[in-house]
Design a protein around this motif. Sequence first.
Motif, PDB file in Angstrom:
ATOM      1  N   LYS A  39       0.812  -1.218   0.000  1.00 31.78           N
ATOM      2  CA  LYS A  39       0.000   0.000   0.000  1.00 31.78           C
ATOM      3  C   LYS A  39       0.848   1.272   0.000  1.00 31.78           C
ATOM      4  CE  LYS A  39      -0.784   1.290   4.848  1.00 31.78           C
ATOM      5  NZ  LYS A  39      -0.223   2.629   4.676  1.00 31.78           N
ATOM      6  N   GLY A  40       2.118   1.143   0.415  1.00 32.57           N
ATOM      7  CA  GLY A  40       2.920   2.339   0.611  1.00 32.57           C
ATOM      8  C   GLY A  40       3.758   2.753  -0.587  1.00 32.57           C
ATOM      9  N   TYR A  41       3.837   1.895  -1.601  1.00 34.27           N
ATOM     10  CA  TYR A  41       4.696   2.188  -2.748  1.00 34.27           C
ATOM     11  C   TYR A  41       3.940   1.888  -4.039  1.00 34.27           C
ATOM     12  CZ  TYR A  41       8.308   1.961   0.849  1.00 34.27           C
ATOM     13  OH  TYR A  41       9.056   2.170   1.979  1.00 34.27           O
ATOM     14  N   ASP A  42       4.446   2.468  -5.152  1.00 32.61           N
ATOM     15  CA  ASP A  42       3.841   2.125  -6.434  1.00 32.61           C
ATOM     16  C   ASP A  42       4.247   0.699  -6.790  1.00 32.61           C
ATOM     17  OD1 ASP A  42       6.411   2.128  -7.674  1.00 32.61           O
ATOM     18  OD2 ASP A  42       6.255   4.284  -8.045  1.00 32.61           O
ATOM     19  N   THR A  43       3.659   0.179  -7.850  1.00 35.48           N
ATOM     20  CA  THR A  43       3.838  -1.230  -8.210  1.00 35.48           C
ATOM     21  C   THR A  43       5.299  -1.603  -8.408  1.00 35.48           C
ATOM     22  OG1 THR A  43       1.665  -1.218  -9.275  1.00 35.48           O
ATOM     23  CG2 THR A  43       3.147  -3.029  -9.820  1.00 35.48           C
ATOM     24  N   CYS A  44       6.036  -0.759  -9.133  1.00 33.62           N
ATOM     25  CA  CYS A  44       7.454  -1.063  -9.417  1.00 33.62           C
ATOM     26  C   CYS A  44       8.278  -1.093  -8.131  1.00 33.62           C
ATOM     27  CB  CYS A  44       8.025  -0.037 -10.389  1.00 33.62           C
ATOM     28  SG  CYS A  44       7.312  -0.140 -12.044  1.00 33.62           S
ATOM     29  N   ALA A  45       8.058  -0.102  -7.268  1.00 33.64           N
ATOM     30  CA  ALA A  45       8.811  -0.036  -6.020  1.00 33.64           C
ATOM     31  C   ALA A  45       8.469  -1.214  -5.126  1.00 33.64           C
ATOM     32  CB  ALA A  45       8.543   1.281  -5.315  1.00 33.64           C
ATOM     33  N   SER A  46       7.206  -1.568  -5.065  1.00 31.17           N
ATOM     34  CA  SER A  46       6.778  -2.701  -4.238  1.00 31.17           C
ATOM     35  C   SER A  46       7.419  -3.993  -4.724  1.00 31.17           C
ATOM     36  CB  SER A  46       5.251  -2.837  -4.274  1.00 31.17           C
ATOM     37  OG  SER A  46       4.634  -1.717  -3.700  1.00 31.17           O
ATOM     38  N   ARG A  47       7.440  -4.167  -6.058  1.00 27.75           N
ATOM     39  CA  ARG A  47       8.029  -5.372  -6.625  1.00 27.75           C
ATOM     40  C   ARG A  47       9.515  -5.458  -6.285  1.00 27.75           C
ATOM     41  NH1 ARG A  47       6.910  -4.502 -11.618  1.00 27.75           N
ATOM     42  NH2 ARG A  47       4.879  -5.554 -11.601  1.00 27.75           N
ATOM     43  N   GLU A  48      10.193  -4.320  -6.345  1.00 32.63           N
ATOM     44  CA  GLU A  48      11.623  -4.313  -6.049  1.00 32.63           C
ATOM     45  C   GLU A  48      11.892  -4.651  -4.578  1.00 32.63           C
ATOM     46  OE1 GLU A  48      15.442  -1.232  -6.186  1.00 32.63           O
ATOM     47  OE2 GLU A  48      13.554  -0.695  -7.190  1.00 32.63           O
ATOM     48  N   ILE A  49      11.097  -4.090  -3.681  1.00 31.83           N
ATOM     49  CA  ILE A  49      11.266  -4.369  -2.254  1.00 31.83           C
ATOM     50  C   ILE A  49      11.006  -5.848  -1.974  1.00 31.83           C
ATOM     51  CG2 ILE A  49      10.333  -3.917   0.049  1.00 31.83           C
ATOM     52  CD1 ILE A  49       9.728  -1.065  -0.913  1.00 31.83           C
ATOM     53  N   ILE A  50       9.960  -6.385  -2.572  1.00 37.62           N
ATOM     54  CA  ILE A  50       9.612  -7.791  -2.367  1.00 37.62           C
ATOM     55  C   ILE A  50      10.729  -8.704  -2.871  1.00 37.62           C
ATOM     56  CG2 ILE A  50       8.033  -9.610  -3.155  1.00 37.62           C
ATOM     57  CD1 ILE A  50       5.807  -7.463  -3.011  1.00 37.62           C
ATOM     58  N   GLU A  51      11.300  -8.356  -4.019  1.00 36.83           N
ATOM     59  CA  GLU A  51      12.397  -9.153  -4.562  1.00 36.83           C
ATOM     60  C   GLU A  51      13.631  -9.084  -3.668  1.00 36.83           C
ATOM     61  OE1 GLU A  51      12.981  -7.675  -8.474  1.00 36.83           O
ATOM     62  OE2 GLU A  51      11.256  -8.766  -9.334  1.00 36.83           O
ATOM     63  N   ASN A  52      13.915  -7.879  -3.145  1.00 39.73           N
ATOM     64  CA  ASN A  52      15.073  -7.725  -2.254  1.00 39.73           C
ATOM     65  C   ASN A  52      14.903  -8.524  -0.961  1.00 39.73           C
ATOM     66  OD1 ASN A  52      16.386  -6.042  -4.066  1.00 39.73           O
ATOM     67  ND2 ASN A  52      15.610  -4.158  -3.129  1.00 39.73           N
ATOM     68  N   LEU A  53      13.659  -8.614  -0.512  1.00 35.55           N
ATOM     69  CA  LEU A  53      13.389  -9.382   0.710  1.00 35.55           C
ATOM     70  C   LEU A  53      13.259 -10.875   0.426  1.00 35.55           C
ATOM     71  CD1 LEU A  53      10.789  -7.028   2.454  1.00 35.55           C
ATOM     72  CD2 LEU A  53      13.164  -7.411   3.112  1.00 35.55           C
ATOM     73  N   GLN A  54      13.334 -11.237  -0.860  1.00 37.48           N
ATOM     74  CA  GLN A  54      13.247 -12.639  -1.294  1.00 37.48           C
ATOM     75  C   GLN A  54      11.963 -13.319  -0.816  1.00 37.48           C
ATOM     76  OE1 GLN A  54      17.027 -14.325   0.075  1.00 37.48           O
ATOM     77  NE2 GLN A  54      17.997 -13.738  -1.861  1.00 37.48           N
ATOM     78  N   ILE A  55      10.857 -12.587  -0.958  1.00 33.19           N
ATOM     79  CA  ILE A  55       9.555 -13.156  -0.608  1.00 33.19           C
ATOM     80  C   ILE A  55       9.018 -13.924  -1.811  1.00 33.19           C
ATOM     81  CG2 ILE A  55       7.198 -12.638   0.136  1.00 33.19           C
ATOM     82  CD1 ILE A  55       8.266 -10.035   1.336  1.00 33.19           C
ATOM     83  N   ASP A  56       8.600 -15.141  -1.582  1.00 31.01           N
ATOM     84  CA  ASP A  56       8.117 -16.013  -2.650  1.00 31.01           C
ATOM     85  C   ASP A  56       6.929 -15.377  -3.382  1.00 31.01           C
ATOM     86  OD1 ASP A  56       6.174 -18.366  -3.600  1.00 31.01           O
ATOM     87  OD2 ASP A  56       8.236 -19.146  -3.544  1.00 31.01           O
ATOM     88  N   LYS A  57       6.975 -15.406  -4.729  1.00 30.73           N
ATOM     89  CA  LYS A  57       5.921 -14.772  -5.530  1.00 30.73           C
ATOM     90  C   LYS A  57       4.553 -15.403  -5.272  1.00 30.73           C
ATOM     91  CE  LYS A  57       8.841 -13.222  -9.368  1.00 30.73           C
ATOM     92  NZ  LYS A  57       9.084 -13.328 -10.825  1.00 30.73           N
ATOM     93  N   THR A  58       4.528 -16.713  -5.043  1.00 26.86           N
ATOM     94  CA  THR A  58       3.252 -17.402  -4.775  1.00 26.86           C
ATOM     95  C   THR A  58       2.612 -16.883  -3.494  1.00 26.86           C
ATOM     96  OG1 THR A  58       4.099 -19.401  -5.853  1.00 26.86           O
ATOM     97  CG2 THR A  58       2.157 -19.646  -4.459  1.00 26.86           C
ATOM     98  N   VAL A  59       3.449 -16.624  -2.499  1.00 25.43           N
ATOM     99  CA  VAL A  59       2.963 -16.074  -1.226  1.00 25.43           C
ATOM    100  C   VAL A  59       2.361 -14.698  -1.447  1.00 25.43           C
ATOM    101  CG1 VAL A  59       3.670 -15.259   1.059  1.00 25.43           C
ATOM    102  CG2 VAL A  59       4.614 -17.396   0.150  1.00 25.43           C
ATOM    103  N   VAL A  60       3.033 -13.885  -2.270  1.00 21.86           N
ATOM    104  CA  VAL A  60       2.547 -12.532  -2.550  1.00 21.86           C
ATOM    105  C   VAL A  60       1.222 -12.577  -3.300  1.00 21.86           C
ATOM    106  CG1 VAL A  60       3.034 -10.357  -3.719  1.00 21.86           C
ATOM    107  CG2 VAL A  60       4.884 -11.598  -2.571  1.00 21.86           C
TER     108      VAL A  60
END
Length: 424
Positions: A39-60
């Motif tokens: 909710k706090g970032y645009d789509t691109c920024a959110s995707r980058e943060i999620i990738e940096n945190l290595q959160i599984d895409k299926t979980v997201v």
Amino acid sequence: MLPYTKSSNINNLNILSNDETGALSCFNDFELLLFHILKGYDTCASREIIENLQIDKTVVEKFINKLNHEGWMRESRPNNYGGALDAVYVIVSELCNYNCKYCYIQPKINKRNQVTSYIETSIFAKIVEKVANFNPNAQILVTGGEPLLHPEFLKLIEILENRKLNFQVLTNGSKINDEIADKLSACNYLKNVQVSLDGTNDETNEITRGDTFAETVSGVDTLHKYNVPFTIAPTIHDGNVHLFQEMMLYSVDKGGGYTPNNYRKISDSDGSISLDYKKFMEILIDSENNLSHKQRNRLSTRNSQSIITLQSTRNLFCCGTGKSTLNIDMKGNVFPCHLLHETMFLLGNVIEESFASIICNPVLNDIRVHTYDIDECSDCHFMSICGGGCKAAVYKKYGRFDKPDPECSALKYGYELIFTGFPK
């Protein structure tokens, strides 16, 4: 995605909600972190943060689906709270052979008074025709009094079958015999026979329903024998709440469902009956948690309403009384629900008027008050799943409808338990 407007931490879990949309969720700390990222970032920024945190895409993806289901992707409150005319209660008999202490109908006669009062089959047929024409997917609930005391009960069932309209029968079970059960088992549109039983033994059942246990159980056994879909529907009060789970398992073992009703003092019924709502909510939720997977499946396959659920789509801001649910008496007079049968709430007569005009009766404007318009409800996390509780109970208590349910605090406590579990 809109931000939350309220947050609470209960039992180390985070409840978030949004007043303007009705969104409501319960998150653990990881989910809360993911929520803030999305909710706090645009789509691109959110995707980058999620990738940096290595959160599984299926979980997201699964979490985003959860957010969508729980209302976080919408920008305003939905304006629906049930379809038009989903369920129609039709009283086919004022006669009843029981005299239950809490009965809100107060039958004009009981087994000691042989005066009869039944709906005419022609009137019943006209009601069914009008319901089917207005909403062919509606469900008729055949009720009373005791509907099986109608001398042409099977003719009424035939009318429903011929109109291909789904229906239920609400009964005390005492008049169910082999002939009745055999006919019901052959019905294509019968969804459920709801049997009222208030205990798993004669002593407990007798508190509210008198010496009726044996003949009611016999009726249940006969339904089971003919594989007729049924549910046990106890009225829960302080005298039988300790048997809540036992009654549920009794019905499951018989092949049935379970649709408990919590006692409410709607009418001038026996003052000796009461219910501690907080205790009731604790027992209800604990019983649900103790069900096995097999038992849950058996309940759901018997058209049983779920005892509790987290699957609400967060759009219940108002009770369906007078819109999705109506009650019709033996003359065709229409009322908002089976608990609001006073003359002041008469909406019209379906024999003489259309449902389209009846459900627009100005009488309903005061009844259909939404939770966000009730001062005491507008700041509650659960206003989009509670609907303001029972409107009849509200009116009985306050003489108006723009107030919270009299058992609001207990209901809120129950919702907190549902979302976060019991304190550890």
